[in-house]
Each structure stands twice: as structure tokens, then as C-alpha cells.
Scaffold this motif. Structure first.
Motif, PDB file in Angstrom:
ATOM      1  N   VAL A  96     -14.005   0.451  -4.125  1.00  0.00           N
ATOM      2  CA  VAL A  96     -13.255  -0.905  -3.295  1.00  0.00           C
ATOM      3  C   VAL A  96     -12.988  -2.171  -4.301  1.00  0.00           C
ATOM      4  CG1 VAL A  96     -13.248  -2.366  -1.311  1.00  0.00           C
ATOM      5  CG2 VAL A  96     -14.275   0.151  -0.977  1.00  0.00           C
ATOM      6  N   TYR A  97     -11.631  -2.809  -4.585  1.00  0.00           N
ATOM      7  CA  TYR A  97     -11.418  -3.581  -5.401  1.00  0.00           C
ATOM      8  C   TYR A  97     -11.737  -4.627  -4.818  1.00  0.00           C
ATOM      9  CZ  TYR A  97      -7.472   0.653  -7.210  1.00  0.00           C
ATOM     10  OH  TYR A  97      -6.960   1.325  -7.873  1.00  0.00           O
ATOM     11  N   GLY A  98     -12.085  -5.301  -6.255  1.00  0.00           N
ATOM     12  CA  GLY A  98     -12.903  -6.714  -5.597  1.00  0.00           C
ATOM     13  C   GLY A  98     -13.707  -6.870  -4.437  1.00  0.00           C
ATOM     14  N   GLU A  99     -13.348  -7.697  -3.824  1.00  0.00           N
ATOM     15  CA  GLU A  99     -14.596  -7.496  -2.617  1.00  0.00           C
ATOM     16  C   GLU A  99     -14.034  -7.262  -1.268  1.00  0.00           C
ATOM     17  OE1 GLU A  99     -15.725 -12.548  -2.190  1.00  0.00           O
ATOM     18  OE2 GLU A  99     -14.771 -12.293  -3.687  1.00  0.00           O
ATOM     19  N   GLY A 100     -12.453  -6.415  -1.404  1.00  0.00           N
ATOM     20  CA  GLY A 100     -12.090  -5.131  -0.678  1.00  0.00           C
ATOM     21  C   GLY A 100     -11.771  -6.609   0.714  1.00  0.00           C
ATOM     22  N   LEU A 101     -11.470  -7.566   0.460  1.00  0.00           N
ATOM     23  CA  LEU A 101     -11.055  -8.648   1.418  1.00  0.00           C
ATOM     24  C   LEU A 101      -9.382  -8.630   1.516  1.00  0.00           C
ATOM     25  CD1 LEU A 101     -13.303 -11.578   1.510  1.00  0.00           C
ATOM     26  CD2 LEU A 101     -13.367  -9.884   2.646  1.00  0.00           C
ATOM     27  N   ASN A 102      -8.644  -8.154   0.885  1.00  0.00           N
ATOM     28  CA  ASN A 102      -7.416  -7.938   0.491  1.00  0.00           C
ATOM     29  C   ASN A 102      -7.170  -7.269   1.778  1.00  0.00           C
ATOM     30  OD1 ASN A 102      -8.441  -8.170  -2.335  1.00  0.00           O
ATOM     31  ND2 ASN A 102      -6.531  -8.259  -3.056  1.00  0.00           N
ATOM     32  N   VAL A 103      -5.748  -7.700   1.829  1.00  0.00           N
ATOM     33  CA  VAL A 103      -5.445  -7.512   3.670  1.00  0.00           C
ATOM     34  C   VAL A 103      -3.552  -6.691   3.791  1.00  0.00           C
ATOM     35  CG1 VAL A 103      -4.065  -8.376   5.544  1.00  0.00           C
ATOM     36  CG2 VAL A 103      -6.430  -9.222   4.840  1.00  0.00           C
ATOM     37  N   ARG A 104      -3.764  -5.626   4.569  1.00  0.00           N
ATOM     38  CA  ARG A 104      -2.827  -4.707   3.987  1.00  0.00           C
ATOM     39  C   ARG A 104      -2.335  -4.161   5.813  1.00  0.00           C
ATOM     40  NH1 ARG A 104      -2.248  -6.185   0.026  1.00  0.00           N
ATOM     41  NH2 ARG A 104      -2.315  -5.906  -1.861  1.00  0.00           N
ATOM     42  N   ASP A 105      -0.620  -4.165   6.456  1.00  0.00           N
ATOM     43  CA  ASP A 105      -0.512  -4.112   7.499  1.00  0.00           C
ATOM     44  C   ASP A 105       0.195  -2.924   7.876  1.00  0.00           C
ATOM     45  OD1 ASP A 105       0.910  -4.371   9.539  1.00  0.00           O
ATOM     46  OD2 ASP A 105       2.035  -6.184   9.458  1.00  0.00           O
ATOM     47  N   TRP A 106      -0.427  -2.072   7.900  1.00  0.00           N
ATOM     48  CA  TRP A 106      -0.645  -0.547   7.805  1.00  0.00           C
ATOM     49  C   TRP A 106       0.203   0.309   9.750  1.00  0.00           C
ATOM     50  CZ3 TRP A 106      -2.248   2.200   3.710  1.00  0.00           C
ATOM     51  CH2 TRP A 106      -2.955   1.539   3.368  1.00  0.00           C
ATOM     52  N   LEU A 107       1.499   1.193   8.698  1.00  0.00           N
ATOM     53  CA  LEU A 107       2.099   1.389   9.531  1.00  0.00           C
ATOM     54  C   LEU A 107       2.500   3.411   9.545  1.00  0.00           C
ATOM     55  CD1 LEU A 107       4.196   0.644  11.633  1.00  0.00           C
ATOM     56  CD2 LEU A 107       6.050   1.428  10.070  1.00  0.00           C
ATOM     57  N   TYR A 108       1.851   3.710  10.858  1.00  0.00           N
ATOM     58  CA  TYR A 108       2.201   5.029  10.851  1.00  0.00           C
ATOM     59  C   TYR A 108       3.265   5.571  10.128  1.00  0.00           C
ATOM     60  CZ  TYR A 108       0.913  10.061  12.187  1.00  0.00           C
ATOM     61  OH  TYR A 108       0.536  11.421  11.923  1.00  0.00           O
ATOM     62  N   VAL A 109       3.330   7.026   9.250  1.00  0.00           N
ATOM     63  CA  VAL A 109       4.664   6.937   8.180  1.00  0.00           C
ATOM     64  C   VAL A 109       6.003   7.522   9.245  1.00  0.00           C
ATOM     65  CG1 VAL A 109       3.667   9.199   8.017  1.00  0.00           C
ATOM     66  CG2 VAL A 109       5.417   8.285   6.809  1.00  0.00           C
ATOM     67  N   ILE A 110       5.526   8.172  10.395  1.00  0.00           N
ATOM     68  CA  ILE A 110       6.572   8.638  11.012  1.00  0.00           C
ATOM     69  C   ILE A 110       7.410   7.546  12.028  1.00  0.00           C
ATOM     70  CG2 ILE A 110       7.144  10.254  13.054  1.00  0.00           C
ATOM     71  CD1 ILE A 110       4.710  12.033  12.280  1.00  0.00           C
ATOM     72  N   ASP A 111       6.073   6.661  12.330  1.00  0.00           N
ATOM     73  CA  ASP A 111       7.156   5.857  12.422  1.00  0.00           C
ATOM     74  C   ASP A 111       7.848   5.002  11.403  1.00  0.00           C
ATOM     75  OD1 ASP A 111       6.351   5.605  15.647  1.00  0.00           O
ATOM     76  OD2 ASP A 111       4.215   4.676  14.890  1.00  0.00           O
TER      77      ASP A 111
END
Ligand code: NAD
Ligand code: TYD
Length: 349
Positions: free
Chosen positions: A212-227
Motif C-alpha cells: 500500500v503506497y504511503g498511508e493508503g489514504l488516496n481516494v479513487r472512484d471505481w467503476l465496473y469495466v462492463i459499465d
């Protein structure tokens, strides 16, 4: 019949887009152009490789003459452009590879389309698939909108931003009919195990450390690939020429929370003790210039074209984990490098 050139169709998202288009546009011909870099894997398309509607072309978008030949050989009328170098960490190690494929390659493709279509842009479309990373990094609040100013901060996002600018330049300068979409982080089947989710799944299976890079506090917005593939198909069919559409699922996670869910779900599925996989988590040196947070506002796409994501994240993650567990051969071939032989076996006999 339309002749649709999909670039990067052997990659993670491209392979789902190829399948989605074969399904949604059964009257059209699909030509998949891919250089088969380390990220291209024709095993992703094994189930459709003999579909009469489908053709594969092994080619590099850095080679303009080859693109010219392909446009005229297949009388290409539409382009859906996904081919790219796509991994931020690799862009930090080798930025020029990203300039060559993402900037020069995209401009070559625009040029080939412009030359081939120059007499008549009617019923033509150049669809450029891009990323939300062009907008830069958000603080704790706010969203990326279609008119958010570009502020790329990694060589990857700078190269994608540059390619977006060239696509718009061809629209404004030459009238090339274009559309662009910028999507948030994808996950799902066939995801190359260098990116966060498949890397963690692979390492959990093999009981290897979970970096886990750094403190693991970075935020990503995840979308299912088929969507994402459904959104691309919707924009391809109904999007307005010259427009940009953001694609995302309003689904933000800090990296560490996400890794915890992956660990707990996989402990359950693999019959391991609760907490066993979490003990593999290892905090490592942070990525240089690590963007803090991405979050997409996809209201325009929802309101104007009626697209909404079909899957809740928990369900999408379960389906993804199930796919990786059921396709251990795929994962094994990718991690061992054996997948590179597939082209030879399937196409050269
Ligand atoms: P990927 O790395 O899995 O696949 C890229 C594909 O492009 C591979 O099949 C590769 O062989 C091919 N390719 C690379 N260089 C090429 C070249 N010079 N000529 C021809 N083909 C080449 O990438 P992905 O995750 O499937 O992403 C596809 C597209 O979607 C990219 O344009 C990326 O920027 C964009 N995107 C990705 C995400 C994500 O979360 N993965 C999110 C938003 C947008
Ligand atoms: P990644 O999947 O590379 O996508 P991107 O950088 O394009 O968003 O990384 C997602 C997040 O996970 C990002 O904040 C970096 C982080 N990360 C880790 O903590 N460990 C890893 O091993 C990887 C690959 C990523």
C-alpha cells in the motif's frame, strides 16, 4: 454496415468494449487494432475470435503508414480509440513511451482518419477514450466536471491530456467529428495485475505482501469495466459530436479501505481465518506526485444519454474476485508471461 476500428481491443477495457460492440451493433464490422504490448492479451477475446463480424490487426499506432493502409483496407468509418500506455507507475519510469503511444500515436490516428475521410465527414466518428486523471488531483471535497480545467500531474495523465487536446484540435481546426469520454478507475475481469485491485487479488491468492503506497489514504472512484463499456457504447450511439462526457459511478474509496474489503472477502471465499490476509498489508514508499483524490460527476451522461451504472461496488468486487479465482490459468499465463505466446498459437498456427 459500418466499419468500426477499435484500437487497444486486446487490453483490459478494450476487450470488454469489443464484446459490447459485437453485441450492441450486430450489423457492423469490428476491426481490433492492437500492438500487443505487455498489456495486450488476445486470450481476453478467445470467446469471440472466430466471430465473422470481427477481425484482428496486429499493428502499432506509432506507424502512420500502416494506419493509412488499415483505414483503406477496411474502409473504416468509425474509430473507438483505447490503445494507450495506461499505468502511472510505468509512466514515472519511462515517460517517453507514453509520449510515443499516447500523444504521437493518437495524433497519427487522427491524421489517418482525417486523410481517409477528408472528402466527407458525414456518418463518420472518432471516439477518443480518456481518463479523469487529466483533471488533476482533488482535495477532500468537489468533483470533476466536463468543464473542469485540465491539470495533469503524472507523465501518464499529461500524455492523455495532450492526446485529448489534439483530438479537440482536429475537431476545431479540420471539423473532424469527434467525441471524448473521461472515465474514473475501472476494475473487473481481465484487469492486468499491475493495477491496484488485480495486484492485491493476485498477491492475496499467493499470500504475498500487499504493497500500500504511503498511508493508503488516496481516494479513487471505481467503476465496473462492463459499465464503462456500456457507457462507451451509449455515447458512441447517442453522443453529440464535439462533446465530452464524464463517466463514473459515484463510488469513492480510500485505498486502504478497499484493500481491507478485498482481504476480508477473499478470506471468506478462500476459507481462511478472518484477518489472515490483512496481516499481509505492507505500507511502502509513496508514489512520486501521487494524486490525492479523483471523483467524477457523471450527471451529464445520466441526464442527456440515460446511462447509469448497473452494478453496486460490493457486487462488482465479488464478481471480479470470483472471475480471478475461476480463471487462475489466465492469471498464471499473465504473471508468467506465457500469454505472449497466444498470438502465435491462435494466429500463426
Ligand atoms: P491496457 O493497458 O489494459 O490496454 C492497452 C491496450 O493498448 C493493450 O492491448 C496494448 O497492447 C494496446 N497498445 C498499447 N500501445 C499501443 C500502440 N502503440 N499501438 C497499438 N496498440 C497499443 O489499458 P486499459 O486499462 O484497458 O485502458 C484503455 C484505455 O482507457 C486507455 O486509453 C486508458 O487511458 C483509458 N482509461 C483507462 C482507465 C482504467 O482505469 N484502466 C480509466 C479511464 C480511462
Ligand atoms: P492504480 O491501480 O495504479 O491506478 P491509478 O494510479 O491510475 O489511479 O492505483 C490505484 C491507487 O492505488 C493509487 O492511489 C495508487 C495505489 N496503489 C497502491 O497503493 N499499491 C499498489 O501496488 C498499486 C499498483 C497502486
Amino acid at each position: 454496415m459500418r466499419n468500426i476500428l477499435i484500437t487497444g481491443g486486446a487490453g483490459f477495457i478494450g476487450s470488454h468494449v469489443v464484446r459490447q460492440f459485437l453485441n450492441d451493433f450486430p450489423e457492423d464490422r469490428i476491426v481490433n487494432l492492437d500492438a500487443l504490448t505487455y498489456a495486450g492479451n488476445l486470450e481476453n477475446l478467445k470467446d469471440i475470435e472466430h466471430n465473422p463480424q470481427y477481425t484482428f490487426e496486429h499493428a502499432d499506432i506509432q506507424d502512420l503508414d500502416t494506419l493509412r493502409t488499415i483505414f483503406s483496407r477496411y474502409q473504416i468509418s468509425h474509430v473507438v480509440h483505447l490503445a494507450a500506455e495506461s499505468h502511472v507507475d510505468r509512466s514515472i519510469t519511462d515517460p517517453l513511451a507514453f509520449v510515443k503511444t499516447n500523444v504521437l500515436g493518437t495524433t497519427n490516428l487522427l491524421q489517418a482518419a482525417k486523410e481517409y475521410w477528408s472528402a466527407d465527414f458525414k456518418d463518420k466518428l472518432f471516439y477518443h477514450v480518456s481518463t479523469d486523471e487529466v483533471y488533476g488531483s482533488l482535495g477532500d471535497t468537489g468533483y470533476f466536471y466536463e468543464d473542469t480545467a485540465y491539470d495533469p500531474r503524472s507523465p501518464y495523465s499529461a500524455s492523455k491530456a495532450s492526446s485529448d487536446h489534439f483530438v479537440r484540435a482536429y475537431y476545431h481546426t479540420y471539423g473532424l467529428p469527434i467525441v471524448i469520454s473521461n472515465c474514473s478507475n475501472n476494475y473487473g475481469p481481465n484487469h492486468f495485475p499491475e493495477k491496484l485491485i488485480p495486484l492485491m487479488i493476485n498477491n492475496i491468492i499467493h499470500k504475498k505482501p500487499l504493497p500500500v503506497y504511503g498511508e493508503g489514504l488516496n481516494v479513487r472512484d471505481w467503476l465496473y469495466v462492463i459499465d464503462h463499456a456500456r457507457a462507451i457504447s451509449t455515447i458512441f450511439a447517442k453522443g453529440q459530436t464535439g462533446e465530452t462526457y464524464n463517466i463514473g459511478g459515484h463510488n469513492e474509496w480510500t485505498n486502504i479501505d478497499l484493500v481491507h474489503v478485498l482481504c476480508d472477502t477473499m478470506d471468506e471465499k478462500l476459507g481462511r481465518q478472518k484477518g489472515e490476509s490483512r496481516s499481509l498489508i505492507t505500507y511502502v514508499k509513496d508514489r512520486a506526485g501521487h494524486d490525492l483524490r479523483y471523483a467524477i460527476d457523471a450527471t451529464k451522461l445520466q441526464n442527456e444519454l440515460g446511462w447509469v451504472p448497473s452494478l453496486q461496488f460490493e457486487e462488482g468486487l465479488r464478481q471480479t474476485i470470483d472471475w480471478f479465482l475461476a480463471n487462475s490459468n489466465w492469471l498464471e499465463n499473465v504473471t508468467s508471461g506465457a500469454y505472449k505466446d497466444y498470438y502465435k498459437q491462435a494466429y500463426e498456427g
